[in-house]
Scaffold this active site. Structure first.
Site, PDB file in Angstrom:
ATOM      1  N   PRO A  10       0.773  -1.333   0.056  1.00 28.18           N
ATOM      2  CA  PRO A  10      -0.033   0.028  -0.074  1.00 28.18           C
ATOM      3  C   PRO A  10       0.825   1.134   0.047  1.00 28.18           C
ATOM      4  O   PRO A  10       1.865   1.513   0.843  1.00 28.18           O
ATOM      5  CB  PRO A  10      -0.693  -0.024   1.167  1.00 28.18           C
ATOM      6  CG  PRO A  10      -0.235  -1.257   2.102  1.00 28.18           C
ATOM      7  CD  PRO A  10       0.452  -1.921   1.155  1.00 28.18           C
ATOM      8  N   ASN A  11       0.451   2.207  -0.833  1.00 25.44           N
ATOM      9  CA  ASN A  11       0.959   3.748  -0.941  1.00 25.44           C
ATOM     10  C   ASN A  11       2.038   3.702  -1.653  1.00 25.44           C
ATOM     11  O   ASN A  11       2.684   4.972  -1.758  1.00 25.44           O
ATOM     12  CB  ASN A  11       0.875   4.162   0.510  1.00 25.44           C
ATOM     13  CG  ASN A  11      -0.392   4.161   1.165  1.00 25.44           C
ATOM     14  OD1 ASN A  11      -1.186   4.948   0.660  1.00 25.44           O
ATOM     15  ND2 ASN A  11      -0.335   3.759   2.432  1.00 25.44           N
ATOM     16  N   ARG A  18       4.958  11.093  -2.418  1.00 22.64           N
ATOM     17  CA  ARG A  18       4.513  10.870  -1.338  1.00 22.64           C
ATOM     18  C   ARG A  18       5.861  11.154  -0.353  1.00 22.64           C
ATOM     19  O   ARG A  18       6.722  10.484  -0.218  1.00 22.64           O
ATOM     20  CB  ARG A  18       4.032   9.607  -1.060  1.00 22.64           C
ATOM     21  CG  ARG A  18       3.921   9.141   0.334  1.00 22.64           C
ATOM     22  CD  ARG A  18       3.722   7.524   0.423  1.00 22.64           C
ATOM     23  NE  ARG A  18       3.829   6.835   1.695  1.00 22.64           N
ATOM     24  CZ  ARG A  18       4.144   5.632   2.026  1.00 22.64           C
ATOM     25  NH1 ARG A  18       4.669   4.983   1.328  1.00 22.64           N
ATOM     26  NH2 ARG A  18       3.832   5.374   3.202  1.00 22.64           N
ATOM     27  N   TYR A  23      10.998   8.938   1.433  1.00 27.32           N
ATOM     28  CA  TYR A  23      11.068   8.122   0.455  1.00 27.32           C
ATOM     29  C   TYR A  23      11.894   8.368  -0.677  1.00 27.32           C
ATOM     30  O   TYR A  23      11.929   7.395  -1.597  1.00 27.32           O
ATOM     31  CB  TYR A  23       9.645   7.214   0.280  1.00 27.32           C
ATOM     32  CG  TYR A  23       8.962   7.169   1.495  1.00 27.32           C
ATOM     33  CD1 TYR A  23       9.466   5.703   2.248  1.00 27.32           C
ATOM     34  CD2 TYR A  23       7.628   7.670   1.960  1.00 27.32           C
ATOM     35  CE1 TYR A  23       8.847   5.501   3.235  1.00 27.32           C
ATOM     36  CE2 TYR A  23       7.185   7.246   3.139  1.00 27.32           C
ATOM     37  CZ  TYR A  23       7.785   6.221   3.764  1.00 27.32           C
ATOM     38  OH  TYR A  23       7.199   5.742   4.951  1.00 27.32           O
ATOM     39  N   ASN A  74       7.973  -5.498  -0.272  1.00 29.01           N
ATOM     40  CA  ASN A  74       8.047  -4.248   0.499  1.00 29.01           C
ATOM     41  C   ASN A  74       6.429  -4.051   0.789  1.00 29.01           C
ATOM     42  O   ASN A  74       5.787  -3.616   0.200  1.00 29.01           O
ATOM     43  CB  ASN A  74       8.595  -2.998  -0.176  1.00 29.01           C
ATOM     44  CG  ASN A  74       8.294  -1.686   0.891  1.00 29.01           C
ATOM     45  OD1 ASN A  74       7.730  -1.794   1.925  1.00 29.01           O
ATOM     46  ND2 ASN A  74       9.098  -0.696   0.417  1.00 29.01           N
ATOM     47  N   ALA A  77       2.871  -0.514   5.015  1.00 29.51           N
ATOM     48  CA  ALA A  77       2.386  -0.424   6.550  1.00 29.51           C
ATOM     49  C   ALA A  77       2.264  -1.924   6.776  1.00 29.51           C
ATOM     50  O   ALA A  77       2.085  -2.251   8.152  1.00 29.51           O
ATOM     51  CB  ALA A  77       1.304   0.558   6.534  1.00 29.51           C
ATOM     52  N   GLU A  98      12.753  -9.157   2.560  1.00 24.01           N
ATOM     53  CA  GLU A  98      11.977  -7.850   2.965  1.00 24.01           C
ATOM     54  C   GLU A  98      12.836  -6.766   2.560  1.00 24.01           C
ATOM     55  O   GLU A  98      13.854  -6.420   2.896  1.00 24.01           O
ATOM     56  CB  GLU A  98      11.411  -7.713   4.447  1.00 24.01           C
ATOM     57  CG  GLU A  98      10.576  -6.852   4.846  1.00 24.01           C
ATOM     58  CD  GLU A  98      10.200  -6.875   6.387  1.00 24.01           C
ATOM     59  OE1 GLU A  98       9.895  -7.849   6.805  1.00 24.01           O
ATOM     60  OE2 GLU A  98      10.363  -5.884   7.007  1.00 24.01           O
ATOM     61  N   HIS A 100      12.541  -2.003   2.387  1.00 24.15           N
ATOM     62  CA  HIS A 100      11.959  -1.103   3.010  1.00 24.15           C
ATOM     63  C   HIS A 100      12.894   0.125   2.512  1.00 24.15           C
ATOM     64  O   HIS A 100      14.193  -0.012   2.660  1.00 24.15           O
ATOM     65  CB  HIS A 100      11.904  -0.622   4.524  1.00 24.15           C
ATOM     66  CG  HIS A 100      11.004  -1.694   4.986  1.00 24.15           C
ATOM     67  ND1 HIS A 100       9.668  -1.781   4.867  1.00 24.15           N
ATOM     68  CD2 HIS A 100      11.156  -3.001   5.616  1.00 24.15           C
ATOM     69  CE1 HIS A 100       8.879  -2.706   5.429  1.00 24.15           C
ATOM     70  NE2 HIS A 100       9.979  -3.407   6.087  1.00 24.15           N
ATOM     71  N   ARG A 107      12.641   5.374  12.967  1.00 23.91           N
ATOM     72  CA  ARG A 107      11.682   6.237  12.585  1.00 23.91           C
ATOM     73  C   ARG A 107      10.531   6.033  14.004  1.00 23.91           C
ATOM     74  O   ARG A 107      11.116   5.748  15.218  1.00 23.91           O
ATOM     75  CB  ARG A 107      11.077   5.958  11.639  1.00 23.91           C
ATOM     76  CG  ARG A 107      11.732   6.090  10.076  1.00 23.91           C
ATOM     77  CD  ARG A 107      10.951   5.687   8.826  1.00 23.91           C
ATOM     78  NE  ARG A 107       9.963   6.743   8.663  1.00 23.91           N
ATOM     79  CZ  ARG A 107       9.012   6.266   7.866  1.00 23.91           C
ATOM     80  NH1 ARG A 107       9.004   5.470   7.007  1.00 23.91           N
ATOM     81  NH2 ARG A 107       7.884   7.137   7.982  1.00 23.91           N
TER      82      ARG A 107
HETATM   83  C1  DQA Z   1       7.874   1.425   4.214  1.00 22.53           C
HETATM   84  C2  DQA Z   1       8.011   1.798   5.578  1.00 22.53           C
HETATM   85  C3  DQA Z   1       6.514   1.462   6.377  1.00 22.53           C
HETATM   86  O1  DQA Z   1       6.619   1.881   7.679  1.00 22.53           O
HETATM   87  C4  DQA Z   1       5.771   2.563   5.510  1.00 22.53           C
HETATM   88  O2  DQA Z   1       4.421   2.104   6.304  1.00 22.53           O
HETATM   89  C5  DQA Z   1       5.729   2.562   4.267  1.00 22.53           C
HETATM   90  C6  DQA Z   1       6.991   2.274   3.455  1.00 22.53           C
HETATM   91  C7  DQA Z   1       9.356   1.679   3.448  1.00 22.53           C
HETATM   92  O3  DQA Z   1       9.532   1.352   2.221  1.00 22.53           O
HETATM   93  O4  DQA Z   1      10.143   2.394   3.964  1.00 22.53           O
HETATM   94  O5  DQA Z   1       4.828   2.553   3.438  1.00 22.53           O
HETATM   95  O6  DQA Z   1       7.751  -0.057   4.015  1.00 22.53           O
END
Ligand code: DQA
Length: 142
Positions: A10-11, A18, A23, A74, A77, A98, A100, A107
């Protein structure tokens, strides 16, 4: 040829717009382009999915059984609370990495916990888009 599936949760479709200070300015398409170039060098057959829906991530993980050698994920959240995605990775027995973009350990406290990492081979966090390239190189070695 090794088959690697990249799952972005998501996102992550909003990358480049964003929270750029966290990011970065690259879009997900930019990252996919870089990964495709690296995959060519590594002789990897790469596929991508981005979805904002937990169930879709789970379906895609299930469908990967017997077809995909390594998953790079990835989970956005969902990283912090999706036991369902964790169980799916465990169930299909496909090695997963995984990734990020940000360093989730530097954070908010709630981000430092990943429920996904314990069922992955490892976690790459904090290197921005390079993290996906590192993951691809790790996948080539698995
Ligand atoms: C993320 C870190 C997560 O905490 C966050 O919710 C994201 C992006 C990252 O790539 O740093 O959406 O996965």
């Amino acid at each position: 040829m090794k088959k690697v599936l990249v799952i972005n949760g998501p996102n992550l479709n909003l990358l480049g717009q964003r929270e750029k200070e966290i990011y970065g300015a690259e879009t997900l398409e930019d990252i996919a382009r870089k990964m495709n170039a690296e995959a060519m060098k590594l002789n990897i057959d790469l596929s991508f999915i981005q979805t904002n829906h937990e169930g879709e991530i789970i379906d895609k993980i299930h469908e990967s059984k017997g077809k995909i050698d390594t998953i790079i994920i990835n989970p956005g959240a969902y990283t912090h609370y999706s036991i369902a995605i964790r169980d799916a990775i465990k169930a299909v027995e496909i090695p997963a990495i995984e990734v990020h973009l940000s360093n989730i350990h530097a954070r908010e406290e709630f981000r430092s916990k990943s429920v996904i990492a314990p069922v992955c081979v490892g976690q790459i966090s904090g290197f921005g888009s390079i993290g996906y390239i590192l993951a691809l190189n790790a996948a080539a070695c698995l």
